[in-house]
Design a protein around this motif. Sequence first.
Motif, PDB file in Angstrom:
ATOM      1  N   ASP A 210      41.945  55.311  35.902  1.00 14.75           N
ATOM      2  CA  ASP A 210      42.365  54.121  35.506  1.00 14.75           C
ATOM      3  C   ASP A 210      43.328  53.261  36.412  1.00 14.75           C
ATOM      4  N   GLU A 212      44.606  49.921  38.333  1.00 17.95           N
ATOM      5  CA  GLU A 212      44.743  48.656  37.903  1.00 17.95           C
ATOM      6  C   GLU A 212      43.600  47.772  38.350  1.00 17.95           C
ATOM      7  N   ASP A 215      44.373  42.890  42.480  1.00 14.19           N
ATOM      8  CA  ASP A 215      45.507  42.097  42.581  1.00 14.19           C
ATOM      9  C   ASP A 215      45.146  40.698  42.412  1.00 14.19           C
ATOM     10  N   LYS A 218      44.646  40.227  38.492  1.00 13.85           N
ATOM     11  CA  LYS A 218      45.827  40.356  37.947  1.00 13.85           C
ATOM     12  C   LYS A 218      46.744  39.257  37.992  1.00 13.85           C
ATOM     13  N   ARG A 238      49.465  45.880  32.309  1.00 16.71           N
ATOM     14  CA  ARG A 238      48.755  46.843  32.849  1.00 16.71           C
ATOM     15  C   ARG A 238      47.260  46.922  32.223  1.00 16.71           C
ATOM     16  N   SER A 239      46.462  47.261  33.162  1.00 18.93           N
ATOM     17  CA  SER A 239      45.126  47.152  32.845  1.00 18.93           C
ATOM     18  C   SER A 239      44.146  48.236  33.597  1.00 18.93           C
ATOM     19  N   ARG A 240      42.756  48.453  33.074  1.00 18.64           N
ATOM     20  CA  ARG A 240      41.981  49.591  33.458  1.00 18.64           C
ATOM     21  C   ARG A 240      40.465  48.854  33.247  1.00 18.64           C
TER      22      ARG A 240
END
Length: 307
Positions: A210, A212, A215, A218, A238-240
Amino acid sequence: MILSNSEIVLKKLAAIASVATALVLCIIKAAAVIYTGSLSVLSSMIDSCADVLSSMITFVAVRFSDKPLTEHHRYGYGKAEAVSALVQAAFIAGSAGFIFYDGVGRFIHPVVVQQTSVGLVVMFVSLFLTFGLIAFQKFVVTKTKSKAIEADSAHYVVDVLSNFSVILSLFVVRYLHWQWFDALTALMISVYLIINAGKLAYEALSEITDAEVDDKIKLHIIELVCSVDGVRGYHDFRSRISGARMFIEIHLELDGNSTLYETHAIADKAEEKIMTAYPHAQVIIHQDPYGIKENRLDHQISGQCGI
């Protein structure tokens, strides 16, 4: 966003094409090894045989990852593709280790390479087939964002480079009679395969654990949500990644005096902007009053106290 039926079909076709191509290459290269005794051709054949197994794994992973969401797997099965990529990396590293070992042995006990013309014909045919497969895989990855197909394609890109080096080796042995060049080529291919396996394993493990999103992605998402009227700030982004899906969670800081309907409408606009830019994303937005003091994920990560 779940893939369309046409995108699912594309992924399956790419996986089938990969298995079929690898099987053909393995057979014709095996014949070339028998005729030539070339270690560089053998190294390419071993890689193609490993491709058969890894491509079959890719095929199974693609079928599994496209299964619909279930009660017990509400995020889907996308990470099956990352597992597939990890297994492929292991196959590549294993075959590279065998080639390296045999290459060192050839320097100690040289073997004469014969019938180089047969080897050259086989390697040129292999090159043509591999180019065709890669072109199709790149098209499928562009449409589906499949991690498994992308990993498989990266493997075949390495095959193109190794095929070129084998062709060069056969030319050198044929016209310059440098038998040691065959073993040297095999060693170079093995080192390159190990490096490539490491990169594939790193990317697969990043998804499995998981990591991120990139960049740039994001920052773009943050820019999108902050451009929505009524958004005063954000936190706890947050991300995955899971296969072709990208999961995004973000807390938006909004006017605490607004009604729930008003803040919900703002959050919907922010979600719409993200989904327009990233159709395969699934977005969760939490609405917080602007200026509230609380212990946040950002504080926990940085080691600060938010209260």
